[in-house]
Design a protein around this motif. Structure first.
Motif, PDB file in Angstrom:
ATOM      1  N   ALA A   1       0.836  -1.200   0.000  1.00  0.00           N
ATOM      2  CA  ALA A   1       0.000   0.000   0.000  1.00  0.00           C
ATOM      3  C   ALA A   1       0.872   1.251   0.000  1.00  0.00           C
ATOM      4  N   GLN A   2       1.967   1.203   0.747  1.00  0.00           N
ATOM      5  CA  GLN A   2       2.898   2.334   0.786  1.00  0.00           C
ATOM      6  C   GLN A   2       3.522   2.569  -0.585  1.00  0.00           C
ATOM      7  N   LEU A   3       3.906   1.499  -1.237  1.00  0.00           N
ATOM      8  CA  LEU A   3       4.477   1.619  -2.584  1.00  0.00           C
ATOM      9  C   LEU A   3       3.465   2.202  -3.567  1.00  0.00           C
ATOM     10  N   HIS A   4       2.262   1.667  -3.524  1.00  0.00           N
ATOM     11  CA  HIS A   4       1.242   2.056  -4.490  1.00  0.00           C
ATOM     12  C   HIS A   4       0.687   3.460  -4.229  1.00  0.00           C
ATOM     13  N   ASP A   5       0.399   3.756  -2.960  1.00  0.00           N
ATOM     14  CA  ASP A   5      -0.297   4.998  -2.632  1.00  0.00           C
ATOM     15  C   ASP A   5       0.635   6.180  -2.419  1.00  0.00           C
ATOM     16  N   GLU A   6       1.865   5.886  -1.935  1.00  0.00           N
ATOM     17  CA  GLU A   6       2.775   6.977  -1.590  1.00  0.00           C
ATOM     18  C   GLU A   6       4.015   7.021  -2.472  1.00  0.00           C
ATOM     19  N   GLY A   7       4.273   5.948  -3.197  1.00  0.00           N
ATOM     20  CA  GLY A   7       5.500   5.885  -3.979  1.00  0.00           C
ATOM     21  C   GLY A   7       6.727   5.929  -3.102  1.00  0.00           C
ATOM     22  N   SER A   8       6.580   5.426  -1.870  1.00  0.00           N
ATOM     23  CA  SER A   8       7.674   5.477  -0.895  1.00  0.00           C
ATOM     24  C   SER A   8       8.323   4.103  -0.746  1.00  0.00           C
ATOM     25  N   PHE A   9       9.640   4.119  -0.549  1.00  0.00           N
ATOM     26  CA  PHE A   9      10.395   2.879  -0.397  1.00  0.00           C
ATOM     27  C   PHE A   9      11.035   2.780   0.987  1.00  0.00           C
ATOM     28  N   THR A  10      10.508   3.530   1.952  1.00  0.00           N
ATOM     29  CA  THR A  10      11.123   3.552   3.282  1.00  0.00           C
ATOM     30  C   THR A  10      11.051   2.198   3.978  1.00  0.00           C
ATOM     31  N   TYR A  11      10.134   1.328   3.521  1.00  0.00           N
ATOM     32  CA  TYR A  11      10.042   0.002   4.130  1.00  0.00           C
ATOM     33  C   TYR A  11      11.391  -0.717   4.097  1.00  0.00           C
ATOM     34  N   ALA A  12      12.188  -0.442   3.056  1.00  0.00           N
ATOM     35  CA  ALA A  12      13.448  -1.157   2.855  1.00  0.00           C
ATOM     36  C   ALA A  12      14.466  -0.861   3.955  1.00  0.00           C
ATOM     37  N   CYS A  13      14.238   0.215   4.705  1.00  0.00           N
ATOM     38  CA  CYS A  13      15.165   0.555   5.797  1.00  0.00           C
ATOM     39  C   CYS A  13      15.173  -0.524   6.880  1.00  0.00           C
ATOM     40  N   ASP A  14      14.050  -1.238   6.990  1.00  0.00           N
ATOM     41  CA  ASP A  14      13.944  -2.281   8.018  1.00  0.00           C
ATOM     42  C   ASP A  14      14.234  -3.681   7.472  1.00  0.00           C
TER      43      ASP A  14
END
Length: 266
Positions: free
Chosen positions: A241-254
């Motif tokens: 959902a973060q990828l699709h809705d926000e275009g954010s890749f911050t998940y990869a930090c964890d």
């Protein structure tokens, strides 16, 4: 003399203290369970079905289920017990196949679904336990008879669980599994009234009991069912959902580094 995996697993049920038995859905999750220090691994039929893109509930080809469990057995050096749902149409054949692939125990369910009318008649369920026990013979193997009175929403779930649990134990079940019960006093009653080790499904209420709670109540075994798989998918769902809705890749930090997981899996 070195104990067999089957004997080690059997003995875990009779130590006088509860043990946590997490449920794996593939070889990788099984390796992580062992790495975390748990003494045995259970499989989750729901998780294995989900990993094949299918819903839970006897929807996966048994051959795919056996293949998944066999990979888990080969991946770890601790005892593995299999969720065989309702026995895949031939309990004798299924039990022998489970032992053949190296698992040392199995769950046998007494309901074909989650509705009130899906609970099998008690005589039929008891016969299933007897059939499984006859197939096991004199081999060491932990037969865990699952009682689905709570999961199928029976109005007298506790009374039926006591009646069925006693009958399953008398028919030869080595452990009785009552998923869905969360009330302290009801668990205490089940432990008192059923003369067999009791397996409870952990983490299924808004206020989950602790290992100490289960120990105080006299529970022998706590499994996680499909909840570890579902928690993993919850994280994946949020990330997508973060990828699709926000275009954010911050998940990869964890994310755990490749080298670390390579080490875990080696």
């Amino acid at each position: 003399m070195t104990k067999s995996k089957a004997q080690i697993f059997y003995d875990l049920h009779h130590k006088g203290v509860p043990f946590i038995l997490p449920n794996a859905w593939d070889a990788g999750s099984a390796k992580m369970i062992v790495r975390a220090g748990f003494p045995a691994v259970a499989t989750t039929s729901a998780g294995i079905a989900f990993s094949h893109g299918l819903p839970d509930g006897n929807n996966l080809d048994p051959e795919l289920m056996f293949a998944a469990v066999e990979r888990i057995v080969r991946a770890v050096d601790v005892p593995v017990t299999m969720d065989m749902e309702t026995g895949y149409g031939d309990i004798t054949k299924t039990v022998n196949r489970i032992i053949e692939i190296g698992a040392v125990g199995a769950n046998l369910e007494d309901a074909g679904g989650g509705a009130v009318d899906d609970l099998f008649p008690i005589d039929e369920a008891v016969q299933a336990v007897k059939t499984a026990k006859e197939a096991i013979g004199d081999r060491v193997f932990v037969l865990n008879a699952r009682c689905d009175t709570y999961l199928t929403g029976q109005p007298d779930a506790l009374d039926q669980a006591v009646l069925r649990g006693r009958a399953y134990a008398e028919a030869g079940a080595d452990c009785v599994f009552i998923p869905g019960v969360v009330d302290h006093e009801e668990i205490r009653t089940l432990v008192r009234e059923i003369k067999a080790p009791i397996n409870i499904l952990g983490g299924v209420s808004a206020s989950p009991l602790s290992l100490k709670d289960y120990s105080d109540l006299g529970v022998n075994r706590i499994t996680t069912g499909g909840s570890l798989m579902r928690a993993t998918y919850a994280h994946l769902n949020r990330t997508l959902a973060q990828l699709h809705d926000e275009g954010s890749f911050t998940y990869a930090c964890d994310a755990i580094p490749d080298a670390t997981i390579n080490d875990w899996m080696s």
